[in-house]
Design a protein around this motif. Structure first.
Motif, short mmCIF file in Angstrom:
data_model
loop_
_atom_site.label_atom_id
_atom_site.label_comp_id
_atom_site.label_asym_id
_atom_site.label_seq_id
_atom_site.Cartn_x
_atom_site.Cartn_y
_atom_site.Cartn_z
N THR A 91 -3.21 1.41 -8.25
CA THR A 91 -4.24 0.97 -7.31
C THR A 91 -4.35 -0.55 -7.36
OG1 THR A 91 -6.06 1.10 -8.91
CG2 THR A 91 -5.54 3.11 -7.67
N ASN A 115 0.38 3.87 -3.16
CA ASN A 115 -0.41 5.06 -2.79
C ASN A 115 0.35 6.36 -2.93
OD1 ASN A 115 -2.75 3.61 -2.20
ND2 ASN A 115 -2.17 3.29 -0.06
N PRO A 132 0.81 -1.23 0.00
CA PRO A 132 0.00 0.00 0.00
C PRO A 132 0.83 1.27 0.00
CG PRO A 132 -0.09 -1.10 2.14
CD PRO A 132 0.55 -2.05 1.18
N GLU A 179 -2.42 8.62 -7.77
CA GLU A 179 -1.71 7.54 -7.09
C GLU A 179 -0.82 6.80 -8.08
OE1 GLU A 179 -5.02 7.81 -7.31
OE2 GLU A 179 -5.95 7.70 -5.32
#
Length: 341
Positions: A157, A143, A139, A154
Motif C-alpha cells: 500500500t 493493488n 497502483p 494487497e
C-alpha cells in the motif's frame, strides 16, 4: 639601400708605408696576424653558440617567501618534486606528529559491510522499511493480490502521511537507514528490503522471503500509523500462531514475542514515546494474524508502529530528524538486547 665601406686595398697601402719599427706593428707581419684573427672569430662564435644551446639561458632561482609564524618554509611556488610529493603524501604543513599514511590507513576488508568485529559479529539483521515512496505511482502493481497463507492481501500500500504531507514511506526509509548504520557499527550484517532503489514495493510476500533467504536472526518492519487525532503512542505488532497454506508461524511465535517485548522496552526508554493509548491496552503490544509480512516469515519478526502520523503531537516527533535518530537508536537497542539474549 647600398653601403660603401672602406676599400680593402687602402689597408695595404697604409701598412706598407709604415716605417720598419713604428710603435711595434711591423709592416711585414700585419697580414698573417689579421688572417689568424679572422680565422679565430668564427671559431669562437661557434663555440659560444654551442654553449648557449647546451646550457640554455640562465634562470634565476625563484624568490623564496619567508613563512609567517607557524607556517611551513616551503616556497609558495614549489618545485616539480614538491608538487609530486604533495599529491602523494600529506602536506608538509601538517603536524609532524601525525603518522604516515602507509602506517595509519586502515586496510580494506573483504568482509561484507557491517560483518566485522563487535558484539553482533556473525548476526544478520533485516530491516523492512514499510511501503515505498514510489508506490503511489504504481497502483496496478501494488493493488494486486498476493497469498499470505490464510487469505489474500494487497501486494503493498502507499501508507499514510501527516496532515502536512510527510509520508510514512519517507519516515520508514529514513529510520531504517539510521538503524543500519547503528547496527553495522555493532558488527551485524544488515540488509534492507528496499533502500529507495526500487520504483515500488516489494510486495509483502517478497518482504518476508528476503528475511527468510537471508536466514536473519531478527527482522524488524518499521511503520507509522494513520489513526484518528488524539490517538497517539507506539505499538509493536507480534505474529499470531498461523498454520495455513504457505504460512506457519508456530516456530517463531515465542522468539518474535521476545524480540517485540525487548524492542518495545528500549523504544520507550530511548524515545520517551508512550505506548499506544488506542491499541494493546497500554502494553504497547498487539498480536495479529492478517499481515503477510509476519505470516510468511520463518525467522523472528515484528512490526513497529512508531506513532500516529495523524496526531499533531506524534507528528511533531515523527517529522523531527533528531527524534527519528532516537527512534532508530531505540529500535536498534531492542534488537541488540534480543540478539545478545
Amino acid at each position: 639601400m647600398s653601403y660603401d665601406g672602406p676599400d680593402p686595398d687602402g689597408f695595404d697601402d697604409y701598412y706598407n708605408n709604415l716605417p720598419a719599427n713604428s710603435g711595434g706593428t711591423s709592416r711585414l707581419n700585419w697580414r698573417p696576424m689579421l688572417i689568424a684573427f679572422a680565422a679565430l672569430v668564427p671559431t669562437a662564435l661557434a663555440a659560444w653558440l654551442i654553449w648557449q644551446v647546451v646550457s640554455g639561458p640562465a634562470e634565476s632561482e625563484p624568490p623564496k617567501v619567508l613563512p609567517a609564524p607557524g607556517q611551513s618554509s616551503t616556497s609558495s611556488a614549489g618545485s616539480p618534486s614538491d608538487a609530486k610529493e604533495s599529491s602523494a603524501s600529506p602536506s608538509a604543513s601538517k603536524s609532524s606528529a601525525s603518522p604516515s599514511p602507509s602506517k595509519s590507513a586502515p586496510k580494506k576488508s573483504s568482509k561484507p559491510a557491517g560483518g566485522g568485529s563487535g558484539p553482533l559479529a556473525g548476526k544478520v539483521v533485516v530491516i523492512d522499511p514499510g511501503h515505498n515512496p514510489g508506490n503511489f505511482r504504481h497502483p496496478a502493481d501494488i493493488n494486486r493480490s498476493v497469498n499470505v497463507g490464510n487469505g489474500s492481501k494487497e501486494c503493498d500500500t502507499t501508507g499514510t502521511s501527516t496532515n502536512a504531507g510527510y509520508t510514512e514511506a519517507q519516515f520508514t526509509l529514513d529510520v531504517a537507514r539510521r538503524m543500519k548504520v547503528i547496527l553495522e557499527q555493532q558488527g551485524a550484517t544488515v540488509q534492507l528490503t528496499q533502500n529507495g532503489d526500487r520504483a515500488w514495493g516489494p510486495c509483502v510476500d517478497e518482504r518476508a522471503r528476503i528475511g527468510n533467504n537471508a536466514k536473519a536472526d531478527a527482522v524488524v518492519s518499521v511503520h507509522a500509523d494513520g489513526s484518528a487525532a488524539g490517538n497517539r503512542g507506539f505499538h509493536v505488532i507480534l505474529p499470531a500462531s498461523v498454520h495455513a497454506g504457505a504460512a506457519d508461524t508456530r516456530p517463531i511465535v515465542a522468539s518474535s514475542r521476545d524480540l517485540g517485548e525487548r524492542v518495545a522496552g528500549k523504544f520507550l526508554q530511548v524515545t520517551g514515546q508512550p505506548p499506544s493509548n488506542y491499541i494493546g491496552g497500554g502494553t504497547g503490544l498487539d498480536t495479529r494474524s492478517d499481515l503477510g509480512g509476519l505470516n510468511l516469515s520463518k525467522v523472528p519478526k515484528v512490526f513497529v508502529e512508531c506513532g500516529n502520523m495523524r496526531d499533531s503531537q506524534d507528528a511533531g516527533r515523527l517529522t523531527s530528524g533528531s527524534w527519528r535518530q532516537k527512534a532508530a537508536q531505540g529500535l536498534s537497542e531492542g534488537i541488540v538486547s534480543f540478539l545478545r539474549g
